[in-house]
Scaffold this active site. Structure first.
Site, PDB file in Angstrom:
ATOM      1  N   ASP A   1       1.405   4.887   0.156  1.00 12.91           N
ATOM      2  CA  ASP A   1       1.128   6.296   0.409  1.00 12.91           C
ATOM      3  C   ASP A   1       2.299   7.065  -0.183  1.00 12.91           C
ATOM      4  OD1 ASP A   1      -1.236   5.804   2.092  1.00 12.91           O
ATOM      5  OD2 ASP A   1       0.238   4.819   3.379  1.00 12.91           O
TER       6      ASP A   1
ATOM      7  N   HIS B   1       0.866  -1.177   0.000  1.00 12.73           N
ATOM      8  CA  HIS B   1       0.000   0.000   0.000  1.00 12.73           C
ATOM      9  C   HIS B   1       0.898   1.221   0.000  1.00 12.73           C
ATOM     10  CE1 HIS B   1      -3.017   2.903   0.549  1.00 12.73           C
ATOM     11  NE2 HIS B   1      -2.591   3.252   1.739  1.00 12.73           N
TER      12      HIS B   1
ATOM     13  N   ASP C   1      -7.534   1.891   2.071  1.00 14.24           N
ATOM     14  CA  ASP C   1      -7.207   2.696   3.253  1.00 14.24           C
ATOM     15  C   ASP C   1      -8.115   3.916   3.381  1.00 14.24           C
ATOM     16  OD1 ASP C   1      -5.738   3.253   5.498  1.00 14.24           O
ATOM     17  OD2 ASP C   1      -4.066   4.208   4.442  1.00 14.24           O
TER      18      ASP C   1
ATOM     19  N   HIS D   1      -5.355  10.096   0.173  1.00 13.13           N
ATOM     20  CA  HIS D   1      -5.954  10.270   1.509  1.00 13.13           C
ATOM     21  C   HIS D   1      -5.004  10.914   2.513  1.00 13.13           C
ATOM     22  CE1 HIS D   1      -4.650   6.123   0.747  1.00 13.13           C
ATOM     23  NE2 HIS D   1      -4.137   6.142   1.954  1.00 13.13           N
TER      24      HIS D   1
HETATM   25 ZN   LIG Z   1      -2.819   4.911   2.972  1.00 12.95          ZN
END
Ligand SMILES: [Zn+2]
Length: 909
Positions: free
Chosen positions: A16, A14, A126, A352
Site C-alpha cells: 500500500d 503487498h 486486497d 484501494h
Molecule cells: Zn492493500
C-alpha cells in the site's frame, strides 16, 4: 520420482503506497525493502524470484530515490527474478471508472513489457470486492487467471461441490465468469495472502509451522498444487528463505517445494484442475457473509475525494480525449505524453487505500493536490483542442450579422445526441493592452441590443448575466503573452439536438427580431413543470413528482435522513437503538431562483439541527481499539445548526430533475442521506458499475447480520420493473442502499463523517469528519419500464459529462457549422471511450452492451477505408468488411465490451 504434493512459495510484499502512514513514510520503507530485495537476489542465487505486488508504479517510486539502480532492476526483471505488472496501481475496482480500470491495465502492461517481463495474472490481492466484468477485461488482454482475497466465501472442504449458493465455492480454485460468458481461472487467497509469511529455517519451529500450514492449505485446495504467499502488507524480504525451503525439504521429502512465481504456478495448476470446479458469476461482493467485513462504506468515506475523482475522470476520458481525437481527425497532433502524465497522476489516487478514503489525513491531503494536477493538464488539453477545432469551422455564415457578431461552438462529447441548458462565457468586446484599453467605453458597451442565433439564423431564447469588465490574456505559441480587458457576459440557453461526438455553432449578434412573449416552467412558488414532469414542493420540503407520460406520482422524494456513525473510514455503524432523524416533520422555505423559457430553478431551505457528535465513550472505545461492531457510544443531546440549501432545476426538454444540495457540516460522527421512496414492486434493482449495469437483490443472504446493506454505484441506481421505475443518478456519490421499508426506498449517501481510520489499530483521522461546506449533485429520473430496456441509463450517463464551449471569430474553415466526427448507432450500447492508440495512431472507440441481448453496432465510414475489431489493449483482432451502404456493422454479444479501431491513414501520412 514425481512427487505427489507441490507447494509453490511466492515471495511478495503487498505494498500500500500510502495508508496508515503518509506516502513518504511508506516510501522510505519501500526504498529499504527494494534495496534489501536486490541485495538478496545478488547474494543468494537460490532466492529465485519475487512478485512485486502486481503494480509497476512501485518501480517508479523506488527510482525516484535510487535512479542509479535502474540497470540492476532491469536485469532482474528480464531474468524473471523480479515479477512485475500487469497493473499500474492496485485500484479499488468499484470506485474508479470503467475506463480507469482499463487504463490501469493498459499503462501497467505497457510499462511491464518495456521493463522486459510481465506477470500475467489479474492480481486483486486486497480489493474490497471485485467487479463482475474483470474476467472479460482480463481475457481480452490475454490474461487467463485472476487471484483475489475477498468477495467469495469458501465453505471448506467437504468433497462435495455445492450448487446451493451463487457465490460459494468449496475450493480456493474456481472459474470466475463475466456476464458475457468469458471466464478465467480464479484463485481465492483462502488463507489470505500472508499464508506463507516468515517460514522458519529452524527445524523444530519449521515442523510446527508446516504441520499447521499444510493442513490449512489442504482444507481449500482442489489440486495437489498449493499456493504459499510468502509476505504480507509492507512485509520485509525473508532473506533466509532458501534456507527455510531446504529445511522444509528435509522435513517433508515427499513434498516438492518450489520458490515460484504466478506464471509458473498457474501453468502447473491449470494442468491438474479437477472436473468439478465451480463457476462463480459476476460481481464478488462478499454477499455470503455476515456483512461486517465487506469494507463497503469506504464508498462514502471522504465523499469530497469521490467527487473530485468523478470530475477528473470525466474530464480526461469523456471530454479531453474525445476533443483531442476530433482535433487529430482535422490533422492536429494527439498529445499522448500529456495524457499519459495526466492519467498516471490521476491513477496515483486510485489505489484501494487512497480512493477509498481509508488512510490518514496527510494521505488524502496529498490526493487533493494530485487531483488538481491531473485536472490542470486536462484543462490545458481541452482548451487547446477547442481552439484548434473552432478555428477550422467556417463561421462566415454569421458575417451578415455584422462585425460585432460573436460566434461560439457548443460541443457534445457524449455518445448520443444531446439537448440541454448550456452556460457559455462570451466576451462581446475585447481590447488588448498593447493596443490601448478604454475601460469606460468597455463598461458602457451596449448589451441589450443583442440576440442569440444558431447556425441557421434561428433566434434562440437566452438569459444573460453581465459579468462586467474582466482581465484575461492569450498565451500565443510564437509570441509573448497578450493581456486584454473584455466586456464579459454569461449566456444561458437550451442547446437543442447537438450531434453526438460533435458540435453546433451559435452567435451572439445585433438584434434584428423581437422574440414572442416568454414562456415559463414555473407554475407557482412551489411548483414547476414541463411537458414530461410536474414537481411540487411540499410543506416539509419533500417533492411530489408526477411523470406525465405514464401518469405516475412519486411522493415523499428527497427527505433528508441523518443517523449517528460510530464506525470508521471502512464501515458504518449506527449507535445501538438509535432512530435516524429526518426532515419529514420539518418546515421548509421555498423560493424561485430562475424562471426562463427553458429553465426553472427553485431553492428549498431546511433550518435543521443535528447532534454535535458522539459522546465521550466513542473516543475511549477508539483508543482502546474496541471493534466497531461492539461499540456502545451514543450521540450527544447537544445540537449544532445544520442548514440545507437544495436547488432543484427543471429544464424545458428534460425528463429529469437535477438537484444540488449545499450544507456546512459542523456535526461529527454521523451520516446524511437523501431518501427516495420508489413504491415500485420488485425484489431486485440495478446499479451502474464497471462496464455493466449490475442486477442486485434488495435483500441480502441469510448469513447477513449487519443492519446496513449499503452498496457501490457509479453513475446511478435504479429501482424498476417492466412498467415503471425511478433512477437516481449522481456525480461522485458512490454509495446507496435500497431500504426494506415496504416502499423500496433508495437511500443516497451525501456525507459520512467519522473520526478514525479503523482496521488493525487506532489511527485518528479528524479530517474524515468532513467539516465545512459541501455541495452534492444528483438527479431524479422517473421512467416507464426497465432502466436497461428503455435506455433510461442514457440520461444518467449524459448527466455525468459537462458541456464545453468555445468562442471563436468569423472566419473561413474546412469544418461545417454543425458536425458529428464519428457517427454510430446501436440499440443498447453505451459509448465508453474515444481516443487515439499510441502505437498505431488509429482511432479507438469503445462501447459496452448493458443488455442481455445481441446488438448490432453500425459505424458510418465517413470516407474512411479500414476498420477492425480490437480489444482492451488496442490490438487488431479482425478486420471488418464495409457493407454496401458504406457502413461497418459489428454484431455485439450480450454484455460485451467492444472496442473498434478506425485506421489512421486518412488524417496523418
Ligand atoms: Zn492493500
Amino acid at each position: 520420482m514425481e512427487k505427489k504434493k507441490h507447494i509453490h512459495i511466492i515471495s511478495h510484499t503487498h505494498w500500500d503506497r500510502e495508508w496508515y502512514l503518509p506516502y513518504e513514510k511508506h516510501h522510505v520503507l519501500l526504498v529499504k525493502l527494494v534495496d534489501q530485495l536486490l541485495e538478496t537476489l545478488d547474494r543468494d542465487e537460490h532466492f529465485r524470484s519475487f512478485h512485486l505486488d502486481g503494480q509497476t508504479i512501485i518501480l517508479d517510486d523506488y527510482l525516484q530515490v535510487r535512479p542509479e539502480m535502474r540497470e540492476k532492476l532491469q536485469k532482474y526483471i528480464k531474468d524473471g527474478r523480479i515479477q512485475i505488472g500487469p497493473w499500474y496501481i492496485l485500484q479499488d475496482e468499484f470506485l474508479t471508472s470503467s475506463e480507469a480500470n482499463i487504463r490501469n491495465l493498459q499503462y501497467g502492461m505497457k510499462d511491464a513489457l518495456q521493463w522486459g517481463g510481465i506477470s500475467k495474472v489479474g492480481y486483486f490481492p486486497d480489493s474490497f470486492g471485485n467487479m463482475g466484468q474483470a474476467p472479460q477485461i482480463l481475457k481480452q488482454a490475454g490474461i487467463e487467471a485472476a487471484v483475489f482475497g475477498r468477495g467469495v466465501k469458501p465453505t471448506g472442504f467437504n468433497n462435495m461441490v455445492s450448487d446451493v449458493d451463487m457465490y460459494e465455492s468449496p475450493y480456493s480454485e474456481m472459474f470466475w465468469r463475466s456476464p458475457d460468458g468469458s471466464a478465467v481461472l480464479g484463485v481465492l487467497f483462502a488463507n489470505w495472502y500472508c499464508n506463507g509469511i516468515e517460514i522458519p529455517a529452524d527445524k523444530e519451529e519449521a515442523a510446527v509451522y508446516w504441520e499447521q500450514k499444510i493442513a490449512a492449505l489442504e482444507k481449500y485446495a482442489s489440486t495437489n498444487h498449493y499456493l504459499m504467499m510468502n509476505g504480507c502488507d509492507h512485509q520485509p524480504i525473508q532473506t533466509n528463505l532458501s534456507k527455510a525451503i531446504q529445511t522444509a525439504e528435509q522435513l517433508y521429502p515427499d513434498i516438492q517445494f518450489v520458490h515460484s512465481n504466478f506464471n509458473d504456478y498457474l501453468a502447473e495448476l491449470m494442468t491438474t484442475l479437477p472436473k468439478d470446479l465451480k463457476y462463480i458469476d459476476g460481481e464478488l461482493r462478499s454477499q455470503q457473509t455476515d456483512g461486517w467485513g465487506t469494507l463497503v462504506n469506504t464508498a462514502s468515506a471522504r465523499i469530497y475525494l469521490k467527487q473530485m475523482n468523478q470530475r477528473g475522470q470525466v474530464l480526461l476520458e469523456k471530454v479531453a480525449e474525445p476533443l483531442a481525437t476530433f482535433a487529430y481527425m482535422t490533422g492536429e497532433e494527439y498529445p499522448h505524453h500529456l495524457f499519459t502524465y495526466a492519467w498516471k497522476t490521476l491513477m496515483q489516487n486510485h489505489p484501494h487505500d487512497s480512493i477509498c478514503g481509508c488512510s490518514v489525513d496527510e494521505v488524502h491531503r496529498e490526493m487533493e493536490t494530485r487531483f488538481e494536477k491531473s485536472k490542470h493538464v486536462a484543462e490545458m488539453i481541452v482548451d487547446e483542442k477547442l481552439t484548434q477545432i473552432s478555428d477550422k469551422i467556417d463561421t462566415t455564415g454569421f458575417a451578415p450579422f455584422g462585425a460585432e457578431a460573436v460566434p461560439f461552438t457548443v460541443f457534445n462529447t457524449t455518445g448520443w445526441e444531446r439537448t440541454g441548458v448550456v452556460s457559455v462565457t462570451v466576451d462581446v468586446k475585447s481590447e488588448y493592452f498593447s493596443e490601448g484599453v478604454n475601460k469606460e467605453a468597455l463598461k458602457s458597451f451596449p448589451l441589450n441590443d443583442r440576440e442569440l442565433v444558431d447556425q441557421d439564423g434561428n433566434v434562440i431564447p437566452f438569459t444573460m448575466e453581465d459579468l462586467g469588465i474582466a482581465f484575461d490574456y492569450d498565451l500565443p505559441n510564437d509570441r509573448f503573452r497578450q493581456p486584454y480587458m473584455a466586456r464579459r457576459v454569461q449566456l444561458s440557453f437550451e442547446a437543442h439536438a447537438v450531434p453526438a461526438l460533435g458540435y453546433k455553432t451559435y452567435a451572439f449578434v445585433k438584434k434584428e427580431t423581437t422574440l414572442p412573449e416568454t414562456e415559463s416552467l414555473i407554475v407557482n412558488d412551489r411548483e414547476a413543470e414541463n411537458e414530461f414532469l410536474h414537481v411540487k414542493i411540499e410543506e416539509n420540503g419533500s417533492l411530489t413528482v408526477t411523470d406525465k407520460t405514464m401518469n405516475r406520482i412519486f411522493t415523499d422524494l428527497l427527505i433528508y435522513e441523518d443517523s449517528g456513525d460510530i464506525g470508521n473510514e471502512y464501515m458504518y455503524k449506527q449507535p445501538d437503538g438509535e432512530e435516524p432523524l429526518t426532515t419529514k416533520n420539518s418546515k421548509a422555505k421555498v423560493h424561485i431562483l430562475k424562471d426562463s423559457p427553458f429553465e426553472a430553478a427553485l431553492e428549498i431551505i431546511h433550518e435543521w439541527e443535528l447532534p454535535r457528535g458522539a459522546n465521550e465513550l466513542l473516543a475511549q472505545e477508539q483508543k482502546e481499539v474496541i471493534p466497531f461492531m461492539n461499540r456502545k457510544a451514543q450521540r450527544v443531546e447537544e445540537t449544532v445548526p445544520f442548514k440545507i440549501k437544495t436547488v432543484l432545476t427543471i429544464e424545458k426538454n428534460s425528463k429529469g430533475i437535477t438537484v444540488s444540495t449545499t450544507f456546512n457540516n459542523q456535526a461529527k460522527d454521523h451520516r446524511l442521506r437523501a431518501l427516495f421512496p420508489t413504491n415500485v414492486e420488485t425484489s431486485v434493482h440495478y446499479a451502474d458499475s464497471i462496464f455493466e449495469i449490475a442486477k442486485r437483490n434488495h435483500v441480502p443472504a441469510d448469513e447477513w447480520t449487519n443492519p446496513s446493506n449499503c452498496q457501490h454505484q457509479q453513475a446511478f441506481v435504479s429501482v424498476c420493473n417492466q412498467s415503471e421505475g425511478l433512477t437516481i443518478a449522481n456525480l461522485g456519490l458512490n454509495e446507496y442502499e435500497v431500504l426494506q421499508d415496504g416502499r423500496n426506498t433508495i437511500a443516497l449517501t451525501l456525507l459520512r463523517a467519522v473520526g478514525e481510520l479503523g482496521d488493525w489499530g487506532y489511527f485518528p483521522t479528524p479530517e474524515a469528519q468532513c467539516l465545512g461546506e459541501h455541495t452534492v449533485t444528483f438527479r431524479i429520473y422517473p421512467h416507464t419500464g426497465d432502466c436497461i430496456e428503455t435506455n433510461a441509463y442514457q440520461d444518467a450517463y449524459q448527466f455525468q459529462i459537462p458541456w464545453v464551449a468555445k468562442q471563436t471569430g468569423i472566419h473561413e474553415g474546412t469544418l461545417p457549422t454543425i458536425h458529428s466526427f464519428i457517427e454510430w448507432n446501436a440499440e443498447h450500447l453505451s459509448l465508453s471511450s474515444v481516443k487515439i492508440a499510441e502505437g498505431s495512431g488509429d482511432i479507438m472507440v469503445r462501447w459496452f452492451n448493458a443488455a442481455n441481448q445481441e446488438d448490432q453496432l453500425t459505424i458510418h465510414s465517413g470516407g474512411r477505408e479500414q476498420c477492425y475489431r480490437s480489444n482492451v489493449i488496442e490490438e487488431n483482432v479482425e478486420m471488418l468488411p464495409l457493407n454496401e451502404n458504406g457502413n461497418w456493422q459489428v454484431p455485439v454479444q450480450p454484455y460485451e465490451i467492444i472496442t473498434v479501431g478506425l485506421e489512421r491513414k486518412e488524417y496523418h501520412q
